[in-house]
Design an enzyme around this catalytic site. Sequence first.
Site, short mmCIF file in Angstrom:
data_model
loop_
_atom_site.label_atom_id
_atom_site.label_comp_id
_atom_site.label_asym_id
_atom_site.label_seq_id
_atom_site.Cartn_x
_atom_site.Cartn_y
_atom_site.Cartn_z
N VAL A 175 -5.91 4.49 -5.89
CA VAL A 175 -4.86 5.01 -5.17
C VAL A 175 -5.02 6.41 -4.48
CG1 VAL A 175 -3.33 5.68 -7.21
CG2 VAL A 175 -2.43 4.93 -4.94
N ASP A 176 -5.70 7.18 -5.62
CA ASP A 176 -6.15 8.62 -5.22
C ASP A 176 -6.91 8.89 -4.02
OD1 ASP A 176 -6.43 11.49 -5.54
OD2 ASP A 176 -7.66 11.40 -7.34
N GLY B 58 -5.47 1.02 -13.75
CA GLY B 58 -6.64 0.81 -12.74
C GLY B 58 -7.71 1.65 -13.75
N VAL B 59 -8.44 2.26 -13.11
CA VAL B 59 -9.83 2.92 -13.48
C VAL B 59 -9.36 3.52 -14.94
CG1 VAL B 59 -11.33 5.00 -13.60
CG2 VAL B 59 -10.54 3.56 -11.47
N TYR B 60 -8.28 4.06 -15.36
CA TYR B 60 -7.97 4.48 -16.60
C TYR B 60 -7.56 3.54 -17.93
CZ TYR B 60 -8.21 9.31 -15.13
OH TYR B 60 -8.60 10.56 -14.74
N SER C 35 -2.42 4.94 -14.13
CA SER C 35 -3.25 4.50 -15.42
C SER C 35 -3.49 3.22 -15.65
CB SER C 35 -2.74 5.22 -16.95
OG SER C 35 -2.77 6.38 -16.83
N ASP D 56 1.04 -1.06 -0.15
CA ASP D 56 0.04 0.10 0.10
C ASP D 56 0.91 1.12 0.02
OD1 ASP D 56 -1.63 2.05 0.53
OD2 ASP D 56 -2.56 1.24 2.40
N ILE D 57 0.75 2.11 -0.89
CA ILE D 57 1.68 3.26 -1.04
C ILE D 57 1.69 4.12 -0.01
CG2 ILE D 57 0.54 4.57 -2.74
CD1 ILE D 57 2.99 4.86 -4.45
N1 AR6 Z 1 -1.16 1.51 -3.16
C1 AR6 Z 1 -0.77 1.26 -4.31
N2 AR6 Z 1 -1.30 1.00 -5.57
C2 AR6 Z 1 -2.53 1.25 -5.01
C3 AR6 Z 1 -3.39 1.47 -4.26
C4 AR6 Z 1 -2.57 1.83 -3.06
N3 AR6 Z 1 -3.11 1.99 -1.90
N4 AR6 Z 1 -4.68 1.60 -4.57
C5 AR6 Z 1 -4.91 1.08 -5.86
N5 AR6 Z 1 -3.56 0.99 -6.37
P1 AR6 Z 1 -5.99 3.75 -10.22
P2 AR6 Z 1 -5.61 5.41 -12.70
C6 AR6 Z 1 -3.38 0.50 -7.63
O1 AR6 Z 1 -7.36 3.37 -10.78
O2 AR6 Z 1 -5.84 3.85 -13.48
C7 AR6 Z 1 -9.11 7.55 -9.59
O3 AR6 Z 1 -10.31 7.75 -9.40
C8 AR6 Z 1 -4.55 -0.08 -8.64
O4 AR6 Z 1 -4.33 -1.36 -8.19
O5 AR6 Z 1 -5.87 4.33 -8.62
O6 AR6 Z 1 -4.51 6.01 -12.99
C9 AR6 Z 1 -8.52 9.15 -9.88
O7 AR6 Z 1 -9.01 10.00 -9.20
C10 AR6 Z 1 -3.75 0.19 -9.98
O8 AR6 Z 1 -3.00 -0.75 -10.34
O9 AR6 Z 1 -5.50 4.80 -11.12
C11 AR6 Z 1 -8.74 9.15 -11.31
O10 AR6 Z 1 -10.01 9.41 -11.73
C12 AR6 Z 1 -3.06 1.49 -9.98
O11 AR6 Z 1 -2.84 1.83 -8.48
C13 AR6 Z 1 -8.57 7.72 -11.92
O12 AR6 Z 1 -8.88 6.97 -10.71
C14 AR6 Z 1 -3.80 2.55 -10.57
O13 AR6 Z 1 -5.05 2.41 -10.37
C15 AR6 Z 1 -7.14 7.43 -12.24
O14 AR6 Z 1 -6.88 6.11 -12.76
#
Ligand code: AR6
Length: 172
Positions: free
Chosen positions: A35-36, A126-128, A124, A12-13
């Site tokens: 992660v945001d 995850g959600v992106y 990018s 967990d970052i």
């Molecule tokens: N620690 C490390 N990695 C994590 C954590 C954590 N606590 N939580 C999730 N991840 P994403 P994106 C991973 O969706 O694709 C948000 O709503 C996750 O499993 O967080 O850049 C923003 O506000 C994945 O591998 O970011 C934007 O609207 C990675 O982090 C949008 O999502 C990125 O997933 C950005 O989407």
Amino acid sequence: MATPRIEITLGDITTEDVDAVVNAANSSLLGGGGVDGAIHAAAGPDLLAECRRVRASDYPDGLPTGRAVITGAGRMPARHVVHTVGPNRHVGQTDPALLESCFRESLRVADEAGCRSVAFPAISAGVYGWNVHEVARIAVRTVQTASCENVDLVRFVLFDKRSEDAFQLALG
Ligand code: AR6
């Protein structure tokens, strides 16, 4: 000037004790899911308040994709958060140069702030909607070709085993 060394870890970052944690934000800078959301939850209200100020004063139209901006880190162990906006495949942002820019700009901003250690998530992936292998290749290559004055450690902190494996493969 030197190229930072790279570490890859599962975790967990938000718990990373580094100088800067990179946030995969959105252009609003006002939080979201993934992660945001985790970073804002861990950092607390001071981070959101600072993000609101940065947004209002410097980016009234939002932070553009591929750019990065630095703030404090609130209650997290890190000193700073570097917010960057990754390309969103779901709206046709498929240019790898945009994702490369996220890693390069985040590193540059952290380096300018005097940070020595920086933790990145899989921006990018995850959600992106980007393939984590492509994210890993771009991330590793961008750090391996970077030259920093202060940053000597980049740690990729992955949230699941599949992502960790992708980054290990990219590192070779
Ligand atoms: N620690 C490390 N990695 C994590 C954590 C954590 N606590 N939580 C999730 N991840 P994403 P994106 C991973 O969706 O694709 C948000 O709503 C996750 O499993 O967080 O850049 C923003 O506000 C994945 O591998 O970011 C934007 O609207 C990675 O982090 C949008 O999502 C990125 O997933 C950005 O989407």
